[in-house]
Design a protein around this motif. Structure first.
Motif, PDB file in Angstrom:
ATOM      1  N   LEU A 130      11.501   0.087   2.660  1.00  0.00           N
ATOM      2  CA  LEU A 130      11.440   0.192   1.197  1.00  0.00           C
ATOM      3  C   LEU A 130      12.684   0.898   0.650  1.00  0.00           C
ATOM      4  O   LEU A 130      13.149   0.573  -0.448  1.00  0.00           O
ATOM      5  N   ILE A 131      13.234   1.830   1.403  1.00  0.00           N
ATOM      6  CA  ILE A 131      14.485   2.476   0.997  1.00  0.00           C
ATOM      7  C   ILE A 131      15.615   1.458   1.032  1.00  0.00           C
ATOM      8  O   ILE A 131      16.418   1.369   0.102  1.00  0.00           O
ATOM      9  N   ARG A 132      15.686   0.660   2.103  1.00  0.00           N
ATOM     10  CA  ARG A 132      16.728  -0.378   2.200  1.00  0.00           C
ATOM     11  C   ARG A 132      16.627  -1.393   1.068  1.00  0.00           C
ATOM     12  O   ARG A 132      17.634  -1.887   0.581  1.00  0.00           O
TER      13      ARG A 132
ATOM     14  N   THR B 280       4.465   2.878  12.211  1.00  0.00           N
ATOM     15  CA  THR B 280       4.430   1.693  11.348  1.00  0.00           C
ATOM     16  C   THR B 280       4.689   2.088   9.897  1.00  0.00           C
ATOM     17  O   THR B 280       5.485   1.457   9.200  1.00  0.00           O
ATOM     18  N   ILE B 281       4.056   3.143   9.460  1.00  0.00           N
ATOM     19  CA  ILE B 281       4.209   3.611   8.079  1.00  0.00           C
ATOM     20  C   ILE B 281       5.625   4.126   7.842  1.00  0.00           C
ATOM     21  O   ILE B 281       6.253   3.820   6.831  1.00  0.00           O
ATOM     22  N   ARG B 282       6.170   4.849   8.790  1.00  0.00           N
ATOM     23  CA  ARG B 282       7.542   5.365   8.653  1.00  0.00           C
ATOM     24  C   ARG B 282       8.561   4.222   8.637  1.00  0.00           C
ATOM     25  O   ARG B 282       9.550   4.283   7.911  1.00  0.00           O
ATOM     26  N   THR B 283       8.297   3.169   9.402  1.00  0.00           N
ATOM     27  CA  THR B 283       9.148   1.979   9.371  1.00  0.00           C
ATOM     28  C   THR B 283       9.086   1.330   7.995  1.00  0.00           C
ATOM     29  O   THR B 283      10.116   0.924   7.436  1.00  0.00           O
TER      30      THR B 283
ATOM     31  N   MET C 256       0.807  -1.201   0.000  1.00  0.00           N
ATOM     32  CA  MET C 256       0.000   0.000   0.000  1.00  0.00           C
ATOM     33  C   MET C 256       0.855   1.274   0.000  1.00  0.00           C
ATOM     34  O   MET C 256       0.462   2.250  -0.583  1.00  0.00           O
ATOM     35  N   VAL C 257       1.986   1.239   0.688  1.00  0.00           N
ATOM     36  CA  VAL C 257       2.845   2.415   0.732  1.00  0.00           C
ATOM     37  C   VAL C 257       3.299   2.776  -0.676  1.00  0.00           C
ATOM     38  O   VAL C 257       3.222   3.937  -1.088  1.00  0.00           O
ATOM     39  N   MET C 258       3.746   1.768  -1.424  1.00  0.00           N
ATOM     40  CA  MET C 258       4.208   2.037  -2.787  1.00  0.00           C
ATOM     41  C   MET C 258       3.073   2.542  -3.665  1.00  0.00           C
ATOM     42  O   MET C 258       3.296   3.410  -4.513  1.00  0.00           O
ATOM     43  N   GLU C 259       1.873   2.039  -3.479  1.00  0.00           N
ATOM     44  CA  GLU C 259       0.730   2.526  -4.272  1.00  0.00           C
ATOM     45  C   GLU C 259       0.542   4.022  -4.060  1.00  0.00           C
ATOM     46  O   GLU C 259       0.303   4.768  -5.010  1.00  0.00           O
TER      47      GLU C 259
END
Length: 113
Positions: free
Chosen positions: A39-41, A31-34, A1-4
């Motif tokens: 996703l960056i890693r 949770t979202i910031r984690t 969902m974050v990527m969407e």
């Protein structure tokens, strides 16, 4: 969902991502910031810092991500063999005539290759 969320609008701040997802999933801010950090890693998301504000951009297209995840799922669950997955999906999914025709077309194309 974050990527969407990031694919729909970018660059986007962490706060904007949080605001969109807390309404949809009722996830906590942390949770979202984690998820953003993970996703960056994984190198699917990049960011640019401007002071204390981080702007996020996708590092991969949606198509690239779907392809990679599909391949990974196929390997993990079906040992890399597509046939059992395809049979299950076709048997369990309601398909329109157009969708069936598209599957046939893809099958004929695959046979030619």
């Amino acid at each position: 969902m974050v990527m969407e969320v990031v694919w729909r609008k970018h660059p986007i701040t962490a706060l904007e991502v949080v605001q969109q997802l807390t309404h949809y999933k009722q996830w906590q801010d942390q949770t979202i910031r984690t998820m953003l950090r993970r996703l960056i890693r994984k190198k699917v998301l990049t960011y640019k810092a401007e002071g204390k504000i981080y702007y996020y951009e996708p590092a991969v297209s949606r198509e690239q991500c779907v392809h990679g995840e599909s391949r990974s799922f196929l390997e993990r669950v079906f040992g890399g063999t597509a046939q059992p997955l395809l049979v299950q999906l076709v048997q369990e999914t309601k398909l329109s005539t157009e969708e069936i025709n598209e599957l046939k077309r893809i099958g004929r194309e695959k046979e030619r290759k």
